[in-house]
Design a protein around this motif. Sequence first.
Motif: not given
Length: 274
Positions: A245, A247, A253, A218, A220
């Motif tokens: 994705s 985050r 999200i 993921t 950041y």
Amino acid sequence: MTTFVLWTGVDNRGITSLNFASDSRISWANVNDKIEYGQKLFYSQKYPEIFGFTGDVTLCKSILPHILTYIDELDGISHCSSIMEKQELIYQKFEKFINNYPATQKNNFSIFYGTKYNTNLHAEFGVLEIVYNKKLNKLDKKNHILENKNKIFKIYDGSGKEIAQKFDYLWEKSDVGGYSRAVFGAFCDAINSNEDRQTNNIAQIVSLWRGRENPIVTAYAHHKKIFLNGQEITDTSLLIEKNISIRNHLFEICDHQGNRLVDAQKQPRPFKSQ
């Protein structure tokens, strides 16, 4: 050093995920000697195997690529039929490398190995913790088979361990405690507090999910910048191509400018402590 946390996500059917998170600063005894964008989490490209470390940077960053070559290029772990078999095989590989490493160059470290067996609702998760004590010149291991399916399992480590645990306690005792995202929120509060001078505020996270075979990495979002494995990504179209994705510190999200998506679920900070 490092602030590191691993934890499980759970639902009413059992464990949904195993997550590793770390900051991105690599530092030495002289805190002015540091690298702000160092990768501290590693993962297989083919199998559900993830790694994190604290402590001796040179040793850990030397051995982990060798382990991943064994896993990915040689399919060396593909024949294992249980969590315990995987953990023992990986430990033997680490042990052999470390025993051949110059004793004068070894320093304290911990390596965490997360793995999964099966991808359905009956998926099993496990953590192997390998710890080297320089004073005793001793290598120890601890196997964790994550069988408690109703409670989040957590391990904190690194120079920022106590600070992270302090923030975790505040989140856990609040109105949003007990959720997987609360662990990440507390972790980000800890690294953003700057209370540990050997930790920076750029998070990296990699996970194993119950219904997915390969690790999930993921990106950041921090101050309108996007980071992946500690590295700033200026061409965010690459993340779109790889379906990665993004985050933020609340695990919301985000879009590729670092803003929470309009239709994404808003995740509140704690506002009520018990």
